[in-house]
Structures are given as structure tokens and as C-alpha cells.
Design a protein around this motif. Structure first.
Motif, PDB file in Angstrom:
ATOM      1  N   GLY A  67      10.400  12.266   0.689  1.00  0.00           N
ATOM      2  CA  GLY A  67       9.473  12.194   1.672  1.00  0.00           C
ATOM      3  C   GLY A  67       9.896  12.639   2.863  1.00  0.00           C
ATOM      4  N   LEU A  68      11.015  11.925   3.215  1.00  0.00           N
ATOM      5  CA  LEU A  68      11.429  12.205   4.521  1.00  0.00           C
ATOM      6  C   LEU A  68      12.126  13.691   4.475  1.00  0.00           C
ATOM      7  CD1 LEU A  68      13.136   9.000   5.612  1.00  0.00           C
ATOM      8  CD2 LEU A  68      10.857   9.887   6.439  1.00  0.00           C
ATOM      9  N   MET A  69      12.659  14.005   3.379  1.00  0.00           N
ATOM     10  CA  MET A  69      13.365  15.362   3.327  1.00  0.00           C
ATOM     11  C   MET A  69      12.204  16.638   3.310  1.00  0.00           C
ATOM     12  SD  MET A  69      16.583  15.343   3.061  1.00  0.00           S
ATOM     13  CE  MET A  69      17.300  16.416   2.152  1.00  0.00           C
ATOM     14  N   GLU A  70      11.248  16.126   2.947  1.00  0.00           N
ATOM     15  CA  GLU A  70       9.869  17.164   3.012  1.00  0.00           C
ATOM     16  C   GLU A  70       9.676  17.415   4.394  1.00  0.00           C
ATOM     17  OE1 GLU A  70       7.105  16.092   0.312  1.00  0.00           O
ATOM     18  OE2 GLU A  70       8.301  16.417  -1.601  1.00  0.00           O
ATOM     19  N   GLY A  71       9.489  16.384   5.145  1.00  0.00           N
ATOM     20  CA  GLY A  71       8.945  16.566   6.458  1.00  0.00           C
ATOM     21  C   GLY A  71       9.937  17.042   7.341  1.00  0.00           C
ATOM     22  N   MET A 106      21.956  24.999  -4.635  1.00  0.00           N
ATOM     23  CA  MET A 106      20.861  25.766  -4.009  1.00  0.00           C
ATOM     24  C   MET A 106      19.776  25.578  -4.938  1.00  0.00           C
ATOM     25  SD  MET A 106      22.005  27.227  -1.131  1.00  0.00           S
ATOM     26  CE  MET A 106      20.630  28.497  -0.821  1.00  0.00           C
ATOM     27  N   GLY A 107      19.772  25.431  -6.136  1.00  0.00           N
ATOM     28  CA  GLY A 107      18.587  25.316  -6.791  1.00  0.00           C
ATOM     29  C   GLY A 107      17.932  24.051  -6.577  1.00  0.00           C
ATOM     30  N   SER A 108      18.417  23.090  -5.750  1.00  0.00           N
ATOM     31  CA  SER A 108      17.863  21.728  -5.518  1.00  0.00           C
ATOM     32  C   SER A 108      16.761  21.921  -4.360  1.00  0.00           C
ATOM     33  CB  SER A 108      18.707  20.777  -5.097  1.00  0.00           C
ATOM     34  OG  SER A 108      19.501  21.081  -4.055  1.00  0.00           O
ATOM     35  N   MET A 129      34.900  19.268   5.027  1.00  0.00           N
ATOM     36  CA  MET A 129      33.663  19.637   4.661  1.00  0.00           C
ATOM     37  C   MET A 129      32.875  18.538   3.979  1.00  0.00           C
ATOM     38  SD  MET A 129      32.861  23.029   2.488  1.00  0.00           S
ATOM     39  CE  MET A 129      31.517  23.049   1.462  1.00  0.00           C
ATOM     40  N   TYR A 130      31.558  18.640   4.295  1.00  0.00           N
ATOM     41  CA  TYR A 130      30.627  17.746   3.683  1.00  0.00           C
ATOM     42  C   TYR A 130      29.475  18.793   3.102  1.00  0.00           C
ATOM     43  CZ  TYR A 130      32.987  13.865   6.038  1.00  0.00           C
ATOM     44  OH  TYR A 130      33.974  12.972   6.540  1.00  0.00           O
ATOM     45  N   CYS A 131      29.110  18.387   1.785  1.00  0.00           N
ATOM     46  CA  CYS A 131      27.983  18.893   1.450  1.00  0.00           C
ATOM     47  C   CYS A 131      26.736  18.110   0.838  1.00  0.00           C
ATOM     48  CB  CYS A 131      28.426  20.060   0.012  1.00  0.00           C
ATOM     49  SG  CYS A 131      26.799  20.584  -0.593  1.00  0.00           S
ATOM     50  N   ASN A 132      25.726  18.140   1.560  1.00  0.00           N
ATOM     51  CA  ASN A 132      24.530  17.228   1.460  1.00  0.00           C
ATOM     52  C   ASN A 132      25.135  15.601   1.358  1.00  0.00           C
ATOM     53  OD1 ASN A 132      22.896  18.950   1.061  1.00  0.00           O
ATOM     54  ND2 ASN A 132      22.854  19.245  -1.382  1.00  0.00           N
ATOM     55  N   GLY A 133      25.904  15.430   2.254  1.00  0.00           N
ATOM     56  CA  GLY A 133      26.398  14.095   2.787  1.00  0.00           C
ATOM     57  C   GLY A 133      27.772  13.689   1.762  1.00  0.00           C
ATOM     58  N   LYS A 134      28.296  14.642   0.968  1.00  0.00           N
ATOM     59  CA  LYS A 134      29.257  14.047   0.237  1.00  0.00           C
ATOM     60  C   LYS A 134      30.628  14.960   0.562  1.00  0.00           C
ATOM     61  CE  LYS A 134      26.615  13.170  -3.805  1.00  0.00           C
ATOM     62  NZ  LYS A 134      26.672  13.555  -5.312  1.00  0.00           N
ATOM     63  N   PRO A 162      15.186  28.535  -1.015  1.00  0.00           N
ATOM     64  CA  PRO A 162      16.112  27.408  -0.577  1.00  0.00           C
ATOM     65  C   PRO A 162      16.441  27.571   0.769  1.00  0.00           C
ATOM     66  CG  PRO A 162      17.063  29.020  -1.883  1.00  0.00           C
ATOM     67  CD  PRO A 162      15.637  29.565  -1.896  1.00  0.00           C
ATOM     68  N   GLU A 163      16.942  26.248   1.272  1.00  0.00           N
ATOM     69  CA  GLU A 163      17.158  25.976   2.869  1.00  0.00           C
ATOM     70  C   GLU A 163      18.692  25.772   2.649  1.00  0.00           C
ATOM     71  OE1 GLU A 163      16.168  23.091   6.600  1.00  0.00           O
ATOM     72  OE2 GLU A 163      14.818  23.398   4.897  1.00  0.00           O
ATOM     73  N   LEU A 164      19.180  26.616   3.627  1.00  0.00           N
ATOM     74  CA  LEU A 164      20.470  26.432   3.741  1.00  0.00           C
ATOM     75  C   LEU A 164      21.039  26.208   5.294  1.00  0.00           C
ATOM     76  CD1 LEU A 164      23.956  26.194   2.829  1.00  0.00           C
ATOM     77  CD2 LEU A 164      23.585  28.906   3.160  1.00  0.00           C
ATOM     78  N   SER A 165      21.883  25.127   5.777  1.00  0.00           N
ATOM     79  CA  SER A 165      22.125  24.974   6.981  1.00  0.00           C
ATOM     80  C   SER A 165      23.557  24.485   7.232  1.00  0.00           C
ATOM     81  CB  SER A 165      21.284  23.738   7.733  1.00  0.00           C
ATOM     82  OG  SER A 165      20.016  23.946   7.548  1.00  0.00           O
TER      83      SER A 165
END
Length: 262
Positions: free
Chosen positions: A82-86, A144-146, A174-179, A253-256
Motif C-alpha cells: 500500500g505504501l509502495m503504491e502511494g 524489473m518484473g516486480s 550497492m543495494y537493490c530494493n534494500g538488499k 516498471p519504475e527504476l531509480s
């Protein structure tokens, strides 16, 4: 007439040995990436220096609306859906309405090799930045599929008198999606990097595959790429962010990519 025994003897001891099997023939190699004469031009120094003051002033005024990923946040698990969508819609609203400095970004690499990121002023220019990321190309494709990928590149702060730009640092954690996934390494553009940029010179946005280097990667060595426009946001000398722009501003997809000195 005498009977010739030698001419009619068909005993096993005199049978003709079987023919040897034909030699193994390897399948033809995959076509190698065609070598193109490099016609990429130098980035426009005049344009960058002319707009530098204006761009920094605009970015400083709008940067407060963009979240800054702190070191602690990079190490935390991803936000709930929910927070990610916002968060997702918040970014699109500001990026589509801002007048940020737009650059061309290309992610490319062999499917089982490490992915690289190239930043260019435009598809016709030589790269101003090439980073080898700590991630295989096929893994990034799955991420990216996520629908959302956030890459954070962190390094240590330098002394106040050191004027090194953050994108000129040689090494990042480097971290990717927190990992944590390893280290990102800046490098000079290789001949192969320039060849890929030359082949894609007419592509402003898109994704696909190119024939790979069969001598190094084998018959399955296709080189995958994804190219898009990025908004380049300079927060300070210790923070810079690249936001990928979707063609319609709302889907895909969104990439930052976050550069942070801590």
C-alpha cells in the motif's frame, strides 16, 4: 577347376572392421556483435556550463518533494504494498511536472554476466558515466518484473576540501530494493561499451537483445539492453538521483538510482 578357399572364406576373423564414426562437428557459433565505426560526439560542455546555475536553482527548489534514501532506509526491507503504491504515484506526479535535467540511461549486459549502466547527454553522445553494477542481467530483469527497482550506491564522505563529484567516485556499496548485493564499480567506457552505444544511437527509448560475443559467452550469449530517459536530480554534493521516465509517465516498471555519500 580348383576351388579357391580364400575367395569364399567368410569367417568372423576375416570380416572387415566397421568404419569409424564421423568426427564431431560443433554447431556454428552465434553471430558476434557487429563492430560499428564510432561516430558518437563529445557531450556539449557549453550547454552544461550555461545551464548549470539555472538547473541547480530549479533542482534545489523541487528536491524537497523527493524522498532521500538514507543509509538506514537502504538496509530496511521494502515498504508494504500500500505504501509502495502511494510512493509510486507520488513520484510520477512530480517527475512528470518537473523540469529536471534529462539524460539518456542504458542498462545492458550478457544474460549471465553483470549488468552495466551508461549515462549519456543524448544517444548521439559519448557516455559521461559507465558503472558495472553488482548484479547479473537476468536477475535485474526479474526484479524489473516486480514493477519497481531502487538501486542505492553508497560511498564514504570525503574531506570538505575534496571537490570530487559523487558520480566520479570509483567504488560504491550497492543495494537493490534494500538488499546489499556487492559493489558498483565505475570504469572507462570500453570498446564494447562504445560499440553498444553506437548500435543503439538511433534508439531513444526501448528494450531488446543484440547478438552477443560468441567467443566469450557461447551460443546463448545475447546481450540484453534497456534504454530510457532519466531525470537527473542533484540534491547536494553528497546526493544525486536518477529517475527513469516511462513513455506515458504512468505505466511500466519504475527504476531509480540513488548516489549517496554517508
Amino acid at each position: 577347376m580348383a576351388y579357391d578357399q580364400n575367395s569364399t572364406d567368410s569367417s568372423p576373423s576375416r570380416s572387415i572392421p566397421p568404419s569409424p564414426p564421423p568426427p564431431f562437428t560443433a554447431p556454428p557459433p552465434a553471430p558476434a556483435l557487429p563492430r560499428m565505426p564510432v561516430s558518437l560526439i563529445q557531450p556539449s560542455q557549453r550547454k552544461r556550463s550555461h545551464n548549470k546555475t539555472k538547473v541547480l536553482r530549479v533542482f534545489r527548489s523541487v528536491f524537497r518533494s523527493f524522498p532521500i534514501i538514507s543509509p538506514a532506509a537502504c538496509k530496511m526491507p521494502a515498504l508494504p504494498n500500500g505504501l509502495m503504491e502511494g510512493h509510486h504515484h507520488h513520484h510520477h506526479h512530480h517527475r512528470s511536472s518537473s523540469s529536471g535535467h534529462r539524460v539518456t540511461g542504458t542498462l545492458f549486459g550478457y544474460r549471465k554476466g553483470r549488468v552495466s549502466f551508461s549515462m549519456q547527454e543524448s544517444p548521439r553522445c559519448l557516455p559521461t558515466l559507465v558503472i558495472e553494477l553488482a548484479m547479473q542481467t537476468n536477475v535485474l530483469q526479474r526484479e524489473m518484473g516486480s514493477g519497481m527497482v531502487r538501486i542505492a550506491l553508497e560511498c564514504e564522505k570525503r574531506q570538505e576540501k575534496d571537490k570530487t563529484r559523487i558520480v566520479d567516485e570509483p567504488l560504491w556499496t550497492m543495494y537493490c530494493n534494500g538488499k546489499k548485493s556487492g559493489y558498483g564499480v565505475k570504469r572507462e567506457a570500453t570498446d564494447e561499451d562504445l560499440n553498444v552505444m553506437e548500435i543503439l544511437k538511433a534508439v531513444s527509448m526501448g528494450a531488446g537483445v543484440l547478438p552477443g560475443n560468441s567467443e566469450m559467452e557461447g551460443p546463448d550469449g545475447e546481450l540484453a539492453y534497456m534504454r530510457a530517459h532519466f531525470d537527473r536530480i542533484i540534491g547536494s554534493k553528497d546526493s544525486e538521483t536518477l529517475y527513469m521516465l516511462s513513455p506515458d509517465g504512468n505505466t511500466g516498471p519504475e527504476l531509480s538510482i540513488f548516489f549517496v555519500r554517508i
